[in-house]
Design a protein around this motif. Sequence first.
Motif, PDB file in Angstrom:
ATOM      1  N   ASP A 250       0.855  -1.190   0.000  1.00 24.03           N
ATOM      2  CA  ASP A 250       0.000   0.000   0.000  1.00 24.03           C
ATOM      3  C   ASP A 250       0.889   1.237   0.000  1.00 24.03           C
ATOM      4  OD1 ASP A 250      -3.264   0.171   0.764  1.00 24.03           O
ATOM      5  OD2 ASP A 250      -2.126   2.052   0.905  1.00 24.03           O
ATOM      6  N   ILE A 251       0.362   2.303  -0.580  1.00 21.47           N
ATOM      7  CA  ILE A 251       1.140   3.552  -0.656  1.00 21.47           C
ATOM      8  C   ILE A 251       1.106   4.304   0.680  1.00 21.47           C
ATOM      9  CG2 ILE A 251      -0.788   4.983  -1.473  1.00 21.47           C
ATOM     10  CD1 ILE A 251       1.139   6.376  -3.383  1.00 21.47           C
ATOM     11  N   ASN A 252       0.111   4.019   1.492  1.00 25.46           N
ATOM     12  CA  ASN A 252      -0.071   4.764   2.743  1.00 25.46           C
ATOM     13  C   ASN A 252       0.270   3.913   3.963  1.00 25.46           C
ATOM     14  OD1 ASN A 252      -1.050   7.337   1.752  1.00 25.46           O
ATOM     15  ND2 ASN A 252      -2.830   6.185   1.035  1.00 25.46           N
ATOM     16  N   PRO A 253       1.016   4.511   4.928  1.00 26.35           N
ATOM     17  CA  PRO A 253       1.407   3.744   6.118  1.00 26.35           C
ATOM     18  C   PRO A 253       0.219   3.244   6.953  1.00 26.35           C
ATOM     19  CG  PRO A 253       2.636   5.808   5.967  1.00 26.35           C
ATOM     20  CD  PRO A 253       1.596   5.862   4.905  1.00 26.35           C
ATOM     21  N   LEU A 254      -0.840   4.049   7.050  1.00 25.95           N
ATOM     22  CA  LEU A 254      -1.951   3.660   7.931  1.00 25.95           C
ATOM     23  C   LEU A 254      -2.638   2.368   7.460  1.00 25.95           C
ATOM     24  CD1 LEU A 254      -2.934   4.901  10.568  1.00 25.95           C
ATOM     25  CD2 LEU A 254      -4.831   5.910   9.280  1.00 25.95           C
ATOM     26  N   PRO A 255      -3.026   2.280   6.185  1.00 26.73           N
ATOM     27  CA  PRO A 255      -3.601   1.004   5.718  1.00 26.73           C
ATOM     28  C   PRO A 255      -2.637  -0.165   5.918  1.00 26.73           C
ATOM     29  CG  PRO A 255      -3.886   2.687   4.053  1.00 26.73           C
ATOM     30  CD  PRO A 255      -3.064   3.300   5.139  1.00 26.73           C
ATOM     31  N   LEU A 256      -1.345   0.113   5.722  1.00 24.55           N
ATOM     32  CA  LEU A 256      -0.364  -0.977   5.874  1.00 24.55           C
ATOM     33  C   LEU A 256      -0.310  -1.454   7.332  1.00 24.55           C
ATOM     34  CD1 LEU A 256       1.284  -2.289   3.648  1.00 24.55           C
ATOM     35  CD2 LEU A 256       3.281  -1.058   4.479  1.00 24.55           C
ATOM     36  N   GLU A 257      -0.509  -0.523   8.257  1.00 19.62           N
ATOM     37  CA  GLU A 257      -0.578  -0.910   9.680  1.00 19.62           C
ATOM     38  C   GLU A 257      -1.796  -1.799   9.916  1.00 19.62           C
ATOM     39  OE1 GLU A 257       1.458  -0.903  12.321  1.00 19.62           O
ATOM     40  OE2 GLU A 257       2.734  -0.296  10.676  1.00 19.62           O
ATOM     41  N   GLN A 258      -2.908  -1.456   9.252  1.00 21.28           N
ATOM     42  CA  GLN A 258      -4.122  -2.286   9.382  1.00 21.28           C
ATOM     43  C   GLN A 258      -3.839  -3.680   8.834  1.00 21.28           C
ATOM     44  OE1 GLN A 258      -7.023   0.003   7.258  1.00 21.28           O
ATOM     45  NE2 GLN A 258      -7.369   1.395   8.946  1.00 21.28           N
ATOM     46  N   ALA A 259      -3.125  -3.721   7.718  1.00 14.64           N
ATOM     47  CA  ALA A 259      -2.768  -5.019   7.122  1.00 14.64           C
ATOM     48  C   ALA A 259      -1.866  -5.791   8.083  1.00 14.64           C
ATOM     49  CB  ALA A 259      -2.082  -4.808   5.778  1.00 14.64           C
TER      50      ALA A 259
END
Length: 230
Positions: A48-57
Motif C-alpha cells: 500500500d502507498i499509505n502507512p496507515l492502511p499498511l498498519e491495518q494489514a
Amino acid sequence: MNILNDKRLLLCASFVGGRAAADIGTDHGFLPAHLIVNDICDRCIAADINPLPLEQARNTVKEYALEDKVTLVLSDGLHEVDLSGVSDIVIAGMGGELISKIISECDLLFSVDNAYSLILQPMTRPWALREYLYSAGFEIEEEKCVREGRFIYSVIKAHFIGKAPSYHDDERYRYFGRIDLDDETGSAYAADRVGKLRSAAEGMIESPDSREQGEKQMQIVSKLTEILKF
Ligand SMILES: C[S@@+](CC[C@H](N)C(=O)[O-])C[C@H]1O[C@@H](n2cnc3c(N)ncnc32)[C@H](O)[C@@H]1O
C-alpha cells in the motif's frame, strides 16, 4: 475460514490461479490473508502507498499468524514490490485511470514470456482501464460481475500479449468489457452503465458549453442500447 465477507473481493480472489499473489492497495490486508488461510496461495505480498492502511494489514497478518507468509510493503504501485516468483497481481478498489497508471509504470509487466496474471477491479471509469489495456497489448481473458448491495462491480483478469487482442476496441468492449451479457448480473451491470452514461449525456446537453460532447455521448448510448436488445 471466512475472512472476506465482501463479494467483490471474493470474486477477485476466485480469479487468482497461481500460488503467489501481490495485492496492490491492500488496505486492511484481508485479501492476502484470505488467499493464504484458504490455501489458494503459499505466499502473498500486501502493498500500500499509505502507512496507515499498511498498519491495518499488519494487524490482520498478526491476527491470523501469517507473518512468515505475507510480506508487507510500503509502495507506490509496484515500484517497491519484488515480483520474483509472483504469479498474480491484484489491483482492486481504485479508479480505472490509477490502475492503468500503476500498470504502465512497471516494465516487468510488459513481458510475453513471463506474463503475470492481472486481476483488476476498477471502482470508477472502467472504460479508461479497458481502453488502456487494449492499447498497451493486454488481453482480457475473463471478466465477471458481482452485485454487492446497491452496486455492481466488474472484475477483469488480463495478461500481456504484446499486440492488439483478437476482439475490437469498440463501444461494446469499452463500456461492457468482456462480460457475458446473457448472465443476469452481467446484463444488469451493462444496463446500469448505459443508464449512467445517458444521465451524464443528458446533463451535458443541457449546457451550451458541453452540448456537442453530450450529443456524441448520446450516440454511444444509442449504440449500447441496441447491443443490449440482442
Ligand atoms: C479503496 S482502498 C481499496 C482496498 C482494497 N484493495 C479493496 O479493494 O477493498 C484503496 C487502497 O489503495 C491504496 N492506494 C492508493 N493509491 C495507491 C498506489 N498508487 N499504490 C499503492 N496503493 C495505493 C490506498 O492507500 C488504499 O488503501
